[in-house]
Enzyme design. Structure first.
Site, PDB file in Angstrom:
ATOM      1  N   GLY A  28       0.831  -1.201   0.000  1.00 17.97           N
ATOM      2  CA  GLY A  28       0.000   0.000   0.000  1.00 17.97           C
ATOM      3  C   GLY A  28       0.863   1.246   0.000  1.00 17.97           C
TER       4      GLY A  28
ATOM      5  N   PHE B 260     -11.634  24.153  26.052  1.00 16.54           N
ATOM      6  CA  PHE B 260     -10.492  25.081  26.013  1.00 16.54           C
ATOM      7  C   PHE B 260     -10.857  26.452  25.461  1.00 16.54           C
ATOM      8  CE2 PHE B 260      -9.074  20.709  24.891  1.00 16.54           C
ATOM      9  CZ  PHE B 260      -8.629  20.353  26.158  1.00 16.54           C
TER      10      PHE B 260
ATOM     11  N   GLU C 267      -6.028  28.312  33.312  1.00 18.57           N
ATOM     12  CA  GLU C 267      -5.286  28.949  32.218  1.00 18.57           C
ATOM     13  C   GLU C 267      -3.832  29.312  32.548  1.00 18.57           C
ATOM     14  OE1 GLU C 267      -8.324  31.660  29.872  1.00 18.57           O
ATOM     15  OE2 GLU C 267      -8.572  31.847  32.024  1.00 18.57           O
TER      16      GLU C 267
HETATM   17  C1  LIG Z   1      -2.512   8.395  10.545  1.00 15.38           C
HETATM   18  C2  LIG Z   1      -1.664   7.985   9.378  1.00 15.38           C
HETATM   19  C3  LIG Z   1      -0.303   8.084   9.495  1.00 15.38           C
HETATM   20  C4  LIG Z   1       0.498   7.727   8.423  1.00 15.38           C
HETATM   21  N1  LIG Z   1       1.828   7.870   8.559  1.00 15.38           N
HETATM   22  C5  LIG Z   1       2.628   7.576   7.522  1.00 15.38           C
HETATM   23  C6  LIG Z   1       4.023   7.736   7.649  1.00 15.38           C
HETATM   24  O1  LIG Z   1       4.535   8.097   8.715  1.00 15.38           O
HETATM   25  N2  LIG Z   1       4.777   7.485   6.564  1.00 15.38           N
HETATM   26  C7  LIG Z   1       4.243   7.075   5.383  1.00 15.38           C
HETATM   27  O2  LIG Z   1       4.975   6.851   4.444  1.00 15.38           O
HETATM   28  N3  LIG Z   1       2.923   6.893   5.243  1.00 15.38           N
HETATM   29  C8  LIG Z   1       2.106   7.143   6.282  1.00 15.38           C
HETATM   30  N4  LIG Z   1       0.756   6.971   6.150  1.00 15.38           N
HETATM   31  C9  LIG Z   1       0.220   6.505   4.867  1.00 15.38           C
HETATM   32  C10 LIG Z   1      -0.217   5.026   4.828  1.00 15.38           C
HETATM   33  O3  LIG Z   1      -0.418   4.496   6.077  1.00 15.38           O
HETATM   34  C11 LIG Z   1       0.764   4.154   4.154  1.00 15.38           C
HETATM   35  O4  LIG Z   1       0.980   4.590   2.864  1.00 15.38           O
HETATM   36  C12 LIG Z   1       0.372   2.680   4.134  1.00 15.38           C
HETATM   37  O5  LIG Z   1       1.502   1.918   3.935  1.00 15.38           O
HETATM   38  C13 LIG Z   1      -0.667   2.304   3.117  1.00 15.38           C
HETATM   39  O6  LIG Z   1      -0.952   0.916   3.232  1.00 15.38           O
HETATM   40  P1  LIG Z   1      -2.433   0.363   3.221  1.00 15.38           P
HETATM   41  O7  LIG Z   1      -2.359  -1.101   3.190  1.00 15.38           O
HETATM   42  O8  LIG Z   1      -3.220   0.904   4.299  1.00 15.38           O
HETATM   43  O9  LIG Z   1      -2.922   0.951   1.866  1.00 15.38           O
HETATM   44  P2  LIG Z   1      -4.379   1.036   1.266  1.00 15.38           P
HETATM   45  O10 LIG Z   1      -5.042   2.272   1.726  1.00 15.38           O
HETATM   46  O11 LIG Z   1      -5.103  -0.222   1.499  1.00 15.38           O
HETATM   47  O12 LIG Z   1      -3.994   1.180  -0.242  1.00 15.38           O
HETATM   48  C14 LIG Z   1      -3.212   2.244  -0.685  1.00 15.38           C
HETATM   49  C15 LIG Z   1      -3.041   2.217  -2.203  1.00 15.38           C
HETATM   50  O13 LIG Z   1      -2.225   1.151  -2.593  1.00 15.38           O
HETATM   51  C16 LIG Z   1      -2.871   0.329  -3.537  1.00 15.38           C
HETATM   52  N5  LIG Z   1      -2.462  -1.049  -3.306  1.00 15.38           N
HETATM   53  C17 LIG Z   1      -2.328  -1.638  -2.106  1.00 15.38           C
HETATM   54  N6  LIG Z   1      -1.838  -2.879  -2.274  1.00 15.38           N
HETATM   55  C18 LIG Z   1      -1.665  -3.051  -3.580  1.00 15.38           C
HETATM   56  C19 LIG Z   1      -1.188  -4.139  -4.369  1.00 15.38           C
HETATM   57  N7  LIG Z   1      -0.783  -5.256  -3.828  1.00 15.38           N
HETATM   58  N8  LIG Z   1      -1.138  -3.989  -5.692  1.00 15.38           N
HETATM   59  C20 LIG Z   1      -1.551  -2.849  -6.264  1.00 15.38           C
HETATM   60  N9  LIG Z   1      -2.002  -1.789  -5.585  1.00 15.38           N
HETATM   61  C21 LIG Z   1      -2.063  -1.905  -4.249  1.00 15.38           C
HETATM   62  C22 LIG Z   1      -4.330   0.590  -3.284  1.00 15.38           C
HETATM   63  O14 LIG Z   1      -5.110   0.296  -4.390  1.00 15.38           O
HETATM   64  C23 LIG Z   1      -4.330   2.042  -2.928  1.00 15.38           C
HETATM   65  O15 LIG Z   1      -4.304   2.826  -4.100  1.00 15.38           O
HETATM   66  C24 LIG Z   1      -0.076   7.278   7.212  1.00 15.38           C
HETATM   67  C25 LIG Z   1      -1.458   7.153   7.110  1.00 15.38           C
HETATM   68  C26 LIG Z   1      -2.246   7.503   8.184  1.00 15.38           C
HETATM   69  C27 LIG Z   1      -3.719   7.362   8.059  1.00 15.38           C
END
Ligand SMILES: Cc1cc2nc3c(=O)[nH]c(=O)nc-3n(C[C@H](O)[C@H](O)[C@H](O)COP(=O)(O)OP(=O)(O)OC[C@H]3O[C@@H](n4cnc5c(N)ncnc54)[C@H](O)[C@@H]3O)c2cc1C
Ligand code: FES
Ligand code: FES
Length: 1610
Positions: free
Chosen positions: A627, A1078, A1540
């Site tokens: 992801g 707050f 405060e």
């Molecule tokens: C609170 C928060 C904090 C975060 N902090 C960070 C951080 O510190 N650093 C950072 O880099 N990112 C951060 N992120 C971003 C995110 O968490 C990451 O990018 C994460 O790795 C995405 O993985 P996922 O499985 O949740 O992706 P998903 O949301 O499930 O998918 C993301 C994208 O990848 C595609 N995809 C997933 N798997 C595949 C596959 N096998 N083949 C083709 N396409 C695929 C999906 O279609 C989609 O477009 C954060 C997000 C949040 C919400």
């Protein structure tokens, strides 16, 4: 795929697949299990209808078979699919037959199952309020894994076959409390409580995985949780009692890891006797280490943490307040080192160490929250036991079954505790410890302190009858976590894997959700739907859907495709399945690092370093590696390091089969784009091993070190020619420097073949600047800073490599000096140490008189169990509708037309209301000045202004419809956004001037003049509970009830009544509790509640509205930014002779409270200093931003920061100690303030002296100077600042009422005019009433604040609510007591209930009102002279910080606070206010930055973009002392206001940072007098240090710099 490597041994693995054990969601291994019959799916039913979801027995009915061939699309024809969702919640089976895939787990729990414990704080994974635990059974490995996730991002569809545990399943008031809940509440770790369930769940999950975690584990597990109230210390304290003292190594995990090597010198860490100086996870010679900061000569804590100088001084050995003297003074010192393992088997060692050291610090157990005695049943009410042990964590309300046989007993005091008890003896006048009681005390059962519970009511029974020394019914003490008490994992999930093997297809109204179980099916789906979204963790996609209204009609979850969840070890490295979660990746890599030769796993270590800063635990548990790669964000944290490591990707599609792609710059093709084809799926990632000659590191800089997105990150890898220091290959990859992850081609090429020496550094720096240009208007701003970071990282890398080379080719390269080592190492964060010192109540005070005792917040326990009810948790009313605001997208425009047609066409939409529906006066509104409109009419004046409200059957439909309302605008000239814009346009309300003496004369006699400007940015309240209101028409006489998250019930009542055109007596506003305010819910909540009430009244139906976090931030405004333009005259000794200034605040588009706020700022400009000649004018600038409003401090923090900055600039100019300059100017009793009021009392000086003393200021100043002399890349700063905060509203609001009813069963219902928003107001009022009536506190109950019980309430604000309401409550209770007095006299032996009954029989009224007003405030608001305040709350703080001059990062090493708050009514609550306010101030001055587009759109919405302090931002040492023997005659029971003033003490942090920057500037030959605006972000700190790097960047950055009024405005 690559060949599996069979000859590399892997611990715990029998082959190529790695055994991922239980803690995190493990890698799936293909499972084969019991056969089961596919069923037919039910289609076409309403996914949201409650009858489709079943909880419990009915749910066990068979799943309906899918008519797979009838399914559309055709890909399901050859596959058996299922459409029922089956999972378990808190042990009960749930079957949802028609799940809507758009529904998140959180909404499902809250809306459908009515489990409202989990909270919705942000909807974007950034606050942790929604945290729940998921558990799975891994059939192949026969293990259960538990992991916490953000339920707001988890699709409910994704939990098929899992067990969900919510806070309700952990413990409850009706059954028993879990130890996590108990510790958190008892440690005073829950104030407003909105964050609390999430924090409980994060800690609970940790304990389920690790029964005795380390403090490091606790911190790591809490990084995804935010709390805006407590300042985190008490939470860590409470959970600290459940930890072991062992530490988990960080960095790459190797003992010789250069990332964890301490940059501190030998002097910092003490003598060579210490075994290790590592900041993380290193050995300690216990003979010199002490816990609790007691004995820290060597600066080492027992867990191996090192804090250099700061740690050395955390608690001074001879500290008069924390050692013997403390007890002499009858003081309590509550002392917590979070790594101490109290109540663990290792306790004795820890405790013994303390006493071996000869340190006589108070370990009497007289603490704010006593960890040895953690059980909610421990009350303050003490009988005649000789030792008052651990009684300060009593609660007013205790659940019925707490500790009811579920916990291990701890009957007898340990001998050490007796020693501790005796150490107090003989010193304190009020000391309740028996003088020679040690031996006997040993036989005193701790339980003796326990007050018997009333089982009938579930409350603590505190009356006389219930007190007994050896009460056998007393509940026993919990000693720690007992895993045998947990809910069992659902046997069904263990016995069969059928649910895991089901192919799922859920069809919702707008979205279809697939969960294939084979790769072939996945590829078929992707082939047929090339634009479908694959979702794994949904942490990217979920945020887009929740916050950006994105819609993806087809979602495919590949989590059951085993090829994508597998990890294989191959000859060349690791092959990681694309769906492997980041937590699993972390564990897998750590395992490799631990078991493989060091040289092979350097890339893995670099990835681990990145993962350490990657999001919070909840996100890492869900998010996948694939992801992150496929999102292809330019600020991805993994992509740079994967590229630098030489990783490659395997894609697969139905058409073309597998395709390998090297992960290099060609992979990323544009902003969030890559070269994968639309039908392809990322199957796996190959990360190669490193070679002997490889060295690789990763770097990340973000606003907040933890759980924050990158500003710039980098991964750098070099391969040396073997045996030399010549570069063979170089890879320099950056994130945050372009639209994609980028490399630095020229630098990489030209440095090859060069020797690793300073010429390479210089050349590399120049080339990097060429390689990584940024246009002045580059998206994301911070151009200079970002460019500086790239070369600063390169310097760090250069030094690290040199350090490594010096070990490998030592004859060619000299080792790093300590100074250089500090540049290449991250900050080692020492374990937090804290003490809280306060005066205990006199021995003569009755045991059940709780005034002055640190009792637990009255709702703390129900907040930890999720049973506390907030507005959004109130059950739905019949026929209830949901509202969503339609807000302006323009800052300054004429409304040409509003077209709601499309919105009304949406199914489920009921109505739309706007200005058309509220003619004439009804639409005019405003809390003080009627200069606003309920609905914008004709024109809009800011982005976020309410234009209308849509009402629909549910929240989602209403929100969707709101986006469909079309507003046609015509822009009305450029908006005024900044203060500078307003000054140019002279756009302000009537200015105010405060004038004292003769400024011109003052300038004439001055020896020196300085002038300048300072800007202090605004701040978002970020209360954890966003606005929520329910308006319920009562059906007759135009009556309406409003349940509201407001701090101002009467204000809400008045504005609702006005908009409805009814008298106030038809509107009743109810407030039970508010999840943080707050100031933000004082007036601005009416922008939300009034439209909802209008809609409800028009439709005659209940209307509920809740704002999403991002919307709340957009609509409601925050703290006023201020600009100061000043000129000051002073003597050579640093005495002020004249100050002339203009203050400009950015008030936004309406006046709101800005006038009052400006007056308060002006009247507080003197702070603690005597100005003879001063003339300051304040302008509230009218801009096109949402109206800024009250925020804790109400203009004082800005005024004080300004004046303190002037004083420090004078000191810098004169080269005098800023402390001396402050003392020179400090007020004395009898001085006239700037508003010509004679000071009768001045406790600032006392606090000041005491805090300097406590902090050992002079000695530490010398050590800081030493440190700065010997460090180039790290600097420290030490600063002291006072606070002298005037308490009082403007005259008329200084009044309050109360109502007390006694019922014939003896119970008392109390109502007063203040609202409970976490500060513990209700708790204090019960304390007051309990004393005044002479009854036990458990008899007194407060249900809510309500305008039909106590009318004409002043807002709960200005820190004064305890003063006003406390006196009103006292007044009411005294009246009731007076009426009961004859009955008491007649029957002195009788009970309270007897007297009440007797009075009732005599027809005496048992209901009394109380009233209080402050009369003596006599301030002339026209001339700004007189007595503006009732009295002052004073205090002072000393803070020491360290900054990394290369990145601008800072760490607060230690803060000491001394505050005079009179006779504290409740030291636990008051210290909670002090610490919470201080941390909120830390956010203001270091971190929190609001950015707007030039069009006036707030860009920093939500916790992703707007950072408040997190767990890791608290001072490493935090010591709070309350001044003793300081009764305040002007408030209830001699107390003082506290809410405060402590926020202002964060000025010490700002000034300490400035001092550290000054030290860096001196090295760089830059002027000592310089401008530093607030907040002192990493960017500002880095650029202010101003070294040759920043100079290079300035030269290299061609073209105009970003205009202050241009692009992004912060
Ligand atoms: C609170 C928060 C904090 C975060 N902090 C960070 C951080 O510190 N650093 C950072 O880099 N990112 C951060 N992120 C971003 C995110 O968490 C990451 O990018 C994460 O790795 C995405 O993985 P996922 O499985 O949740 O992706 P998903 O949301 O499930 O998918 C993301 C994208 O990848 C595609 N995809 C997933 N798997 C595949 C596959 N096998 N083949 C083709 N396409 C695929 C999906 O279609 C989609 O477009 C954060 C997000 C949040 C919400
Ligand atoms: S509500 Fe889920 S993290 Fe904030
Ligand atoms: S108690 Fe944590 S946000 Fe209020």
């Amino acid at each position: 795929m690559r060949k599996a490597l069979s000859n590399v041994p892997i611990k715990g693995s029998s082959g190529g697949c790695i055994d991922n054990s239980t803690e995190d969601p493990p890698v799936d291994i293909t499972e084969h299990s019991v056969e089961e019959f596919p069923r037919k799916s039910a289609k076409g039913s309403d996914a949201n209808s409650p009858e489709n979801s079943t909880l419990g027995s009915a749910a066990s009915s068979p799943v309906i078979p899918t008519d797979s061939c009838g399914a559309d699309p055709p890909e399901s024809c050859d596959i058996e699919t299922y459409s029922s969702l089956v999972f378990f919640v808190n042990g009960r089976r749930v079957v949802e037959k028609a799940v809507d895939p758009e529904l998140t787990l959180l909404l499902y729990l809250r809306e459908k199952l009515r489990l409202t414990g989990s909270k919705l704080g942000c909807g974007e994974g950034g606050c942790g309020a929604c945290t729940v635990m998921l558990s799975r059974y891994h059939h192949s490995q026969r293990v259960i894994s538990h992991y916490c996730v953000n339920a707001c991002l988890t699709p409910v569809a994704a939990v098929h076959g899992m067990a969900v545990t919510t806070v309700e399943g952990v413990g409850s008031l009706k059954t028993r409390l879990h130890v996590v809940q108990e510790r958190l509440a008892n440690a005073h770790g829950s104030q407003c409580g909105f964050c609390t369930p999430g924090i409980v769940m994060a800690m609970y999950t940790l304990l389920r995985n690790k029964h005795l975690p380390s403090q490091e584990d606790v911190l790591e597990n809490l990084t995804g949780n935010l709390c805006r109230c407590t300042g985190y210390r008490p939470i860590l304290d409470g959970f600290g009692t459940l930890t072991a003292k062992t530490q988990v190594p960080a960095g790459c995990g190797r003992t010789n890891c250069c990332r964890t090597a301490s940059p501190l010198t030998e002097d910092d860490v003490g003598t060579k006797k210490n075994k290790s100086v590592s900041g993380r996870g290193t050995e300690v010679d216990e003979s010199v280490a002490r816990v609790n900061g007691r004995e820290s000569d060597q600066g080492i804590q027992a867990n191996g943490r090192v804090d250099g100088d700061a740690a050395n001084e955390c608690v001074a050995k001879d500290d008069p307040w924390r050692t013997d003297n403390a007890n002499k003074e009858g003081f309590h010192v509550s002392d917590h080192t979070n790594n101490s393992s109290l109540n663990t088997p290792d306790d004795d060692d820890v405790e013994n160490n303390i006493f071996k050291s000869g340190d006589h610090a108070s370990h009497s157990g007289l603490k704010l929250a006593d960890h040895d005695n953690f059980n909610p049943t421990h009350q303050n009410q003490k009988n005649n036991a000789n030792i008052e042990v651990h009684i300060l964590n009593g609660s007013l309300r205790t659940p019925e079954h707490v500790g009811n046989g579920d916990t291990v007993h701890h009957d007898v005091l340990k001998p050490e505790e007796c020693v501790r008890g005796s150490s107090l003896n003989g010193h304190g006048e009020h000391n309740s410890v028996k003088t020679n009681g040690c031996v006997e005390d040993c036989s005193v059962r701790v339980n003796d302190d326990v007050t018997r519970r009333s089982r009938a009511k579930g409350h603590v029974q505190c009356d006389e009858a219930s007190q007994g020394i050896n009460d056998d019914d007393s509940p026993r003490l919990s000693t720690g976590y007992d895993p045998t008490q947990e809910i069992i994992f659902p046997p069904e999930l263990k016995m069969s894997s059928h649910l895991d093997r089901q192919t799922l297809m859920y069809q919702g109204p707008r979205v279809t959700y697939w969960r294939p179980t084979t790769l072939a099916h996945l590829l078929t789906l992707k082939h047929r739907h090339p634009y479908s979204k694959i979702i794994v963790g949904n942490t990217e996609v979920g945020v887009e859907v929740n916050t950006r209204n994105k819609l993806y009609p087809i979602l495919i979850n590949p989590s059951k495709v085993s090829e994508m969840t597998r990890v294989s070890l191959v000859e060349s490295g690791l092959v990681i399945g694309a769906s492997v979660t980041l937590s699993t990746l972390q564990k897998t890599l750590q395992h490799q690092v631990d078991t493989q030769p060091d040289y092979m796993t350097r890339s893995f270590s670099a990835i681990l370093e990145m993962l350490k800063w990657f999001a919070g635990k909840q996100i890492r548990n869900a998010a996948s590696l694939g992801g992150n790669i496929m999102t292809s964000s330019p600020i991805s944290d993994l992509n740079p390091v994967l590229v630098a490591a030489g990783s490659s990707l395997t894609f697969i599609s139905l058409q073309d089969g597998e395709r390998e792609m090297v992960m290099d710059q060609t992979f990323f093709t544009g902003y969030r784009q890559n070269s994968a084809r639309s039908t392809e799926v990322l199957l796996a990632v190959h990360i190669p091993f490193t070679q002997q000659e490889d060295y690789i590191h990763s770097y990340k800089q973000s606003r907040r070190p933890d759980d924050d997105i990158t500003i710039v990150n980098a991964a750098m890898r070099v391969r040396m020619v073997a045996g030399t220091c010549r570069v063979a290959q170089l890879s320099l990859i950056f994130g945050g420097m372009a639209a994609t992850t980028v490399h630095a081609p020229k630098t990489m090429k030209e440095l090859v073949g060069r020797s690793w020496d300073t010429s390479l550094l210089q050349k590399g720096t120049d080339l990097l600047l060429e390689d990584l240009p940024l246009s002045p208007n580059a998206p994301g701003g911070m151009v200079e800073y970002r460019r500086t970071l790239t070369i600063s990282f390169f310097l760090k890398f250069y030094l690290s490599v040199r350090g490594w080379l010096s070990e490998n080719v030592g004859h060619l390269v000299r080792p790093l000096s300590q100074d250089e080592l500090s540049a290449s190492s991250p900050f080692p964060r020492p374990t937090a140490i804290s003490t809280q010192s306060f005066q205990q109540v006199p021995e003569s005070q009755g045991q059940h008189d709780l005034v002055g005792r640190p009792v637990v917040h009255t709702s703390a326990f129900s907040q930890t169990t999720g049973e506390a009810v907030y507005v959004e948790d109130i059950p739905h009313v019949e026929n209830e509708l949901h509202a969503a605001l339609v807000v302006s997208s323009r800052a300054h425009a004429k409304i040409l037309a509003i077209d709601e047609t499309r919105a009304l066409q949406l199914e489920g939409v009921e109505a739309f209301f706007c200005a058309r529906d509220l003619p004439g006066e009804k639409n005019i509104t405003g809390p003080v000045t009627a200069d606003e409109q309920v609905f914008a009419q004709d024109k809009v004046v800011c982005v976020g202004q309410v234009v209308g409200v849509v009402v629909a059957r549910d929240h989602a439909t209403a929100r969707q419809a709101a986006t469909l309302v079309n507003i046609h605008y015509q822009d009305l000239g450029p908006p005024i956004i900044t203060i500078q814009d307003a000054i140019r346009a002279q756009s302000w309300w009537e200015p105010w001037t405060v004038n004292r003496g003769n400024v011109e004369e003052g300038f004439k006699i001055a020896a020196h003049l300085l002038e300048g400007e300072m800007y202090i940015g605004g701040q978002e309240h970020f209360y954890m509970e966003p606005n929520a209101h329910i308006a319920v028409p009562k059906g007759e006489n135009n009556e309406i009830d409003v349940f509201s998250t407001t701090q101002n019930p009467t204000g809400t009542q008045q504005l609702v009544a006005k908009a409805l055109g009814v008298p106030s007596n038809r509107v009743v506003v109810h407030v039970k509790r508010v999840g943080g305010g707050f100031g933000g819910k004082e007036t601005r909540s009416c922008c939300v509640s009034v439209p909802a009430a209008v809609a409800a009244a028009r439709l005659n139906r209940a209307v509920r509205i809740r704002l999403e976090r991002q919307e709340d931030m957009l609509v409601t405004g925050g703290r006023h930014p201020f600009l100061f333009r000043w000129k000051v005259g002073f003597t050579p000794e640093g005495r002020l002779t004249a100050l002339q200034a203009r203050l400009y605040s950015n008030a936004g588009c309406s006046l709101d409270l800005s006038d009052s706020l400006m007056i308060k700022a002006l009247c507080s400009l003197d702070s603690a200093y005597n100005h003879q000649n001063l003339c300051v004018t304040g302008y509230s600038c009218k801009t096109n931003l949402p109206s800024n409003t009250a925020f804790r401090g109400f203009g004082v923090p800005q005024a004080v920061m300004f004046i303190e900055d002037i004083l420090s600039q004078m000191a810098a100019f004169l080269r005098l100690d800023p402390v001396k300059v402050r003392e020179t100017n400090m007020y004395r009793v009898g001085d006239m303030t700037i508003v010509s009021y004679k000071l009768e009392q001045n406790l600032v000086a006392q606090c000041w002296r005491q805090v300097l003393d406590n902090a050992e200021f002079e000695a530490r100043k010398a050590r800081v100077q030493d440190f700065n002399r010997s460090n180039t890349y790290r600097k420290r700063g030490l600063a002291a600042t006072p606070v002298h905060f005037g308490i009082g509203f403007e005259r008329v609001l200084n009044q309050a009422g109360a109502l007390v009813h006694a019922y014939t069963d003896g119970s008392v219902l109390l109502t007063h005019a203040g609202i409970e928003m976490g500060q513990g107001l209700h708790t204090k009022m019960i304390q007051v009433a309990s004393r005044a009536l002479g009854v036990s506190s458990d008899v007194v109950h407060i249900s809510e604040t309500c305008t039909n019980k106590v009318p004409n309430t002043s807002p709960t604000a200005a820190s004064i609510s305890t003063d006003l309401n406390g006196m009103a409550v006292l007044n009411a209770c005294q009246e009731l007591s007076r009426r009961l007095q004859p009955y008491k006299e007649r029957s002195p032996e009788g009970s309270w209930r007897d007297w009440v009954e007797a009075a009732y029989s005599d027809q005496v009224s048992l209901s009394a009102t109380g009233f209080y007003r402050i009369a003596e405030i006599s301030f002339n608001p026209v001339t700004l002279t007189g007595q503006p305040f009732s009295y002052y709350t004073s205090g002072a703080a000393v803070t020491e910080v360290e900054i990394d001059c290369l990145t601008g990062r800072h760490m607060i090493l230690r803060t000491d606070i001394v505050m005079d708050i009179g006779n504290s009514l409740n030291p636990a609550l008051d210290i909670g206010q002090i610490e919470g306010a201080f941390m909120q101030g830390v956010g203001l001055v270091t971190l929190e930055e609001l950015c707007y587009s030039p069009e006036g759109v707030l860009l920093t919405r939500g916790p992703g973009a707007y950072k408040i302090p997190g767990f890791q931002d608290i001072p490493c040492g935090l010591h709070v002392t309350l001044v003793r023997d300081s009764p305040n005659p002007k408030a209830v029971f001699s107390s003082k206001a506290v809410g405060e003033p402590p926020l202002v003490l964060a000025t010490s942090v700002f000034q300490a940072i400035k001092a550290a920057v000054t030290a860096a500037r001196e090295d760089n030959h830059l002027p000592r007098v310089f401008r530093l605006d607030s907040p002192a972000t990493a960017e500002r700190i880095r650029l202010a240090c101003g070294d040759h790097f920043t100079r290079k960047v300035k030269v290299a950055t061609r073209g105009p710099q970003p205009d202050k009024a241009g692009n992004t405005v912060c």
